[in-house]
Enzyme design. Structure first.
Site, PDB file in Angstrom:
ATOM      1  N   THR A 111       0.803  -1.228   0.000  1.00  0.00           N
ATOM      2  CA  THR A 111       0.000   0.000   0.000  1.00  0.00           C
ATOM      3  C   THR A 111       0.838   1.282   0.000  1.00  0.00           C
ATOM      4  O   THR A 111       1.931   1.320   0.575  1.00  0.00           O
ATOM      5  CB  THR A 111      -0.907  -0.003   1.255  1.00  0.00           C
ATOM      6  N   GLU A 124       0.252   3.663   1.778  1.00  0.00           N
ATOM      7  CA  GLU A 124       0.368   4.120   3.182  1.00  0.00           C
ATOM      8  C   GLU A 124       1.787   3.901   3.711  1.00  0.00           C
ATOM      9  O   GLU A 124       2.200   4.546   4.675  1.00  0.00           O
ATOM     10  CB  GLU A 124      -0.623   3.375   4.073  1.00  0.00           C
ATOM     11  N   TYR A 184      -1.128   0.031  10.841  1.00  0.00           N
ATOM     12  CA  TYR A 184      -1.490  -0.620   9.569  1.00  0.00           C
ATOM     13  C   TYR A 184      -0.321  -0.550   8.592  1.00  0.00           C
ATOM     14  O   TYR A 184       0.106  -1.560   8.020  1.00  0.00           O
ATOM     15  CB  TYR A 184      -2.723   0.072   8.968  1.00  0.00           C
ATOM     16  N   LYS A 219       2.027  -3.565   7.054  1.00  0.00           N
ATOM     17  CA  LYS A 219       2.091  -3.801   5.610  1.00  0.00           C
ATOM     18  C   LYS A 219       3.522  -3.733   5.091  1.00  0.00           C
ATOM     19  O   LYS A 219       3.874  -4.381   4.118  1.00  0.00           O
ATOM     20  CB  LYS A 219       1.214  -2.779   4.877  1.00  0.00           C
TER      21      LYS A 219
END
Ligand code: NDP
Ligand code: GDP
Length: 337
Positions: A127, A129, A152, A156
């Site tokens: 991601t 992010e 998160y 990831k």
């Protein structure tokens, strides 16, 4: 020749549903790892018209035995690891669960493939992010350093690096797609886009008067999930395993999303319907994501087909239809978000 077999974790989610449709249309046999739950809700797969065309395996990414069993019995040609605790906001409240699913999940799956079926091709759902607020002249590229800003994103990042590590250590075809935000009418209701389109549909029908939101200045590079699952598939069809960044190359603020969504239903004074609630401010936000996906264009021949404006319209129209059909499930959702 027998049909190729694809195993998808996270098959009941937004991307899982679009990917299943894509692979079935290409003639694959699609296997889905699904968790036991009280109602076994496979609503997205029903909406996509594919729920009866999947071969299901009971399993959970936190349960190594179930992951091994699925790999051993299915012996898939391709594995798409989409299963995750995928909501950034929740990751501060459930950081350990988030890490167990998003970081150790890929490790369990890769290990099962390493020992039982190393020729399978593996896709990891990474991601944007992971970049956090890091950028190069306002853009994120494959070279931009990572600086994750939430549990998160950190979980990831582990999934991303362990995928690269299995490729480098054991020569496995394991790749990671760094996908920027992608949305659709199947997007989870807690994400800002869907929260807005549901809110707009309810306001239009007189069922609500306002939407409570956090940071309206936040910017995202929003694409359409249907386009993004094609990029996942293309990554697994390449000669050599390689990671790619997938984005539209446009960035827009939450404010712009709001303006377009309200415009779709003929409301121009949208500010009247939006309230800021500090509850929706993140402890550490990612302020702007704007991807540069030149390699995907050149090497995969991939480019997004659905524009930002079309995406907003598609999501608003779908929620208007849902509200028109019934106002039922919304009460439950409101209690959650
Ligand atoms: P969703 O939230 O829609 O779907 C998540 C899926 O993961 C659901 O099918 C859920 O199953 C499953 N899942 C959750 N926990 C577990 C577990 N312990 N074991 C097995 N499966 C589990 O996500 P998206 O479809 O939007 O995203 C797909 C992937 O891509 C995710 O990994 C996400 O983090 C990543 N990603 C998404 C982006 C986006 O903008 N959509 C951007 C970049 C990456 P259940 O129905 O049982 O809850
Ligand atoms: P994310 O990029 O995966 O975190 O996707 P989200 O849709 O959850 O959030 C995108 C951006 O919208 C983030 O910068 C949030 O801070 C911002 N945002 C503003 N208000 C809200 C809100 O009420 N809910 C969510 N989910 N995000 C919001």
């Amino acid at each position: 020749m027998s049909a190729k077999k694809a195993l998808i974790t996270g098959i009941s989610g937004q991307d899982g549903s679009y990917l299943t449709k894509l692979l079935l249309d290409k003639g694959y046999r699609v296997f889905g790892l699904v968790r036991r739950s009280v109602d076994r809700s496979l609503k997205n797969l029903e909406d996509m018209g594919v729920v009866d065309k999947i071969e299901y395996a009971d399993g959970d990414l936190t349960d190594e035995c179930s992951v091994m069993k699925a790999v051993k019995s299915i012996r898939p040609d391709e594995v798409y690891n989409l299963g995750a605790q995928s909501f950034v906001g929740t990751s501060w409240d459930n950081p350990i669960l988030t890490t167990e699913v998003n970081a150790l999940g890929p490790l369990k799956l890769l290990n099962a493939l390493r020992y039982f079926h190393p020729t399978a091709r593996y896709y990891q759902a990474s991601t944007s992010e992971m970049f956090g607020n890091s950028h190069d002249k306002g853009l994120q590229t494959e070279q931009t350093p990572f600086h994750p800003r939430s549990p998160y994103a950190i979980s990831k990042l582990y999934g991303h690096w362990i995928t690269i590590n299995f490729r480098e250590s054991f020569g496995m075809f394991a790749v990671s797609g760094i996908l920027f935000n992608h949305e659709s009418p199947l997007r989870g209701p807690e994400f800002v886009t869907r929260k807005i389109t549901m809110g707009v549909a309810k306001i239009k029908h007189g069922l609500a008067n306002e939407i409570l939101l956090g940071n309206l200045d936040s910017k995202r590079d929003w694409g359409f999930a249907g386009d993004y699952v094609e990029a996942m598939w293309l990554m697994l069809q390449q000669k050599e395993p390689k990671d790619f960044l997938i984005s539209t190359g446009e960035t827009h603020s939450v404010r712009e999303f709001l303006e377009l969504a309200f415009k779709r239903v003929g409301i121009t004074d949208w500010e009247k319907h939006v309230k800021i609630d500090p509850k929706f401010m993140r402890p550490a936000d990612v302020f702007a994501l704007h991807g540069h996906s030149a390699s995907a264009g050149k090497e995969l021949g991939w480019k997004p087909k659905v524009s930002f404006e079309k995406l907003v319209e598609m999501m608003v129209d779908a929620d208007l239809k849902r509200v028109e059909n019934s106002a039922r499930a919304d009460r439950v959702v409101e209690a959650i978000i």
